[in-house]
Design an enzyme around this catalytic site. Structure first.
Site, PDB file in Angstrom:
ATOM      1  N   GLY A  43     -12.132   2.006  15.173  1.00  0.00           N
ATOM      2  CA  GLY A  43     -11.160   0.999  15.573  1.00  0.00           C
ATOM      3  C   GLY A  43     -10.213   1.413  16.679  1.00  0.00           C
ATOM      4  CG  ASP A 102      -3.913  -3.091   6.112  1.00  0.00           C
ATOM      5  OD1 ASP A 102      -3.044  -3.961   6.141  1.00  0.00           O
ATOM      6  OD2 ASP A 102      -4.979  -3.227   5.488  1.00  0.00           O
ATOM      7  CB  VAL A 152      -5.360  -9.015  13.853  1.00  0.00           C
ATOM      8  CG1 VAL A 152      -4.174  -9.911  13.525  1.00  0.00           C
ATOM      9  CG2 VAL A 152      -5.037  -7.564  13.525  1.00  0.00           C
ATOM     10  CG  ASP A 158     -14.429  -3.857  12.516  1.00  0.00           C
ATOM     11  OD1 ASP A 158     -13.423  -3.145  12.324  1.00  0.00           O
ATOM     12  OD2 ASP A 158     -15.342  -4.004  11.670  1.00  0.00           O
TER      13      ASP A 158
HETATM   14  P1  IMP Z   1      -5.293   1.376   5.920  1.00  0.00           P
HETATM   15  O1  IMP Z   1      -5.359   0.216   4.981  1.00  0.00           O
HETATM   16  O2  IMP Z   1      -3.889   1.641   6.398  1.00  0.00           O
HETATM   17  O3  IMP Z   1      -5.932   2.580   5.290  1.00  0.00           O
HETATM   18  O4  IMP Z   1      -6.141   0.985   7.201  1.00  0.00           O
HETATM   19  C1  IMP Z   1      -7.515   1.229   7.224  1.00  0.00           C
HETATM   20  C2  IMP Z   1      -8.258   0.637   8.353  1.00  0.00           C
HETATM   21  O5  IMP Z   1      -8.492  -0.708   8.017  1.00  0.00           O
HETATM   22  C3  IMP Z   1      -7.639   0.579   9.736  1.00  0.00           C
HETATM   23  O6  IMP Z   1      -7.796   1.752  10.484  1.00  0.00           O
HETATM   24  C4  IMP Z   1      -8.454  -0.547  10.339  1.00  0.00           C
HETATM   25  O7  IMP Z   1      -9.653  -0.034  10.888  1.00  0.00           O
HETATM   26  C5  IMP Z   1      -8.748  -1.435   9.156  1.00  0.00           C
HETATM   27  N1  IMP Z   1      -7.875  -2.639   9.148  1.00  0.00           N
HETATM   28  C6  IMP Z   1      -6.732  -2.852   8.489  1.00  0.00           C
HETATM   29  N2  IMP Z   1      -6.224  -4.075   8.746  1.00  0.00           N
HETATM   30  C7  IMP Z   1      -7.087  -4.645   9.626  1.00  0.00           C
HETATM   31  C8  IMP Z   1      -7.114  -5.913  10.309  1.00  0.00           C
HETATM   32  O8  IMP Z   1      -6.230  -6.784  10.196  1.00  0.00           O
HETATM   33  N3  IMP Z   1      -8.194  -6.107  11.135  1.00  0.00           N
HETATM   34  C9  IMP Z   1      -9.176  -5.197  11.326  1.00  0.00           C
HETATM   35  N4  IMP Z   1      -9.180  -3.997  10.723  1.00  0.00           N
HETATM   36  C10 IMP Z   1      -8.148  -3.731   9.878  1.00  0.00           C
HETATM   37 MG    MG Z   2     -12.009  -0.972  11.052  1.00  0.00          MG
END
Ligand code: IMP
Ligand code: MG
Length: 178
Positions: A43, A102, A152, A158
């Site tokens: 990403g 996230d 998003v 993606d």
């Molecule tokens: P985490 O939930 O903080 O561990 O985020 C994990 C990964 O989820 C991020 O690096 C993104 O690749 C993916 N991600 C989280 N939110 C979104 C979104 O809204 N769109 C696309 N990918 C997301």
């Molecule tokens: Mg991703």
């Protein structure tokens, strides 16, 4: 593909201005130091490509891949680090770069892994932050934009592997998910 977009949240110009401002802030922080920038595939590739061209400090680049989403919009709670870092981390100033903060599970997992290798410092920079979604406490040192809790795509992000090449950050139409 553009038919699937409901709304553009951040346009190209807005992103580009913010990324150069982030580069300037990061440069100030790392005065006199070399950065080991570790980018989280897949990403963060678009963001990283633009960010590093706004950095003037000496820099080395490495990549890490972390398992997170399959084809859904909800993450696994315990991300796994896939593959190995090539770079020696000990004594280095590590800057983690990700597309979006996230739940916080991914970056806290990666940060712990880096900390276990005795770096001189660890900081993090994310293009987007969704503070409302946090499960694991994590504060990024540099944040491009804080956004509400919407899924998003674009500028590297993606949905089911698609839409990464969009030049902006956008919301998809609800029917795309069904
Ligand atoms: P985490 O939930 O903080 O561990 O985020 C994990 C990964 O989820 C991020 O690096 C993104 O690749 C993916 N991600 C989280 N939110 C979104 C979104 O809204 N769109 C696309 N990918 C997301
Ligand atoms: Mg991703």
């Amino acid at each position: 593909m553009t038919d699937d977009i409901q709304e553009i949240l951040l346009d190209e110009e807005t992103i580009s201005q913010r990324v150069s401002a982030l580069g300037a802030e990061i440069d100030v922080h790392y005065e006199g130091e070399e950065i080991l920038l570790i980018t989280l595939l897949d990403g963060a590739i678009v963001f990283t490509a633009d960010l590093i061209r706004n950095l003037r400090r000496p820099l080395r680049l490495d990549c890490i891949r972390v398992s997170s989403y399959g084809d859904s919009t909800s993450p696994e709670s315990s991300p796994r680090i896939l593959g190995n870092l090539r770079a020696e981390v000990e004594g280095r100033h590590v800057l983690l770069v990700d597309d979006i903060l996230d739940t916080g599970n991914t970056l806290s997992r990666v940060q712990n892994e880096i900390l276990s290798r005795n770096p001189a410092s660890v900081h993090s920079c994310v293009l987007l932050d969704k503070p409302a979604r946090r499960e694991t406490p994590f504060k990024a040192d540099w944040i491009g934009f804080s956004i509400p809790d919407h899924f998003v795509v674009g500028y590297g992000l993606d949905y089911a592997g698609r839409y990464r090449q969009l030049p902006h950050v956008a919301l998809l139409k609800p029917e795309v998910y069904s």
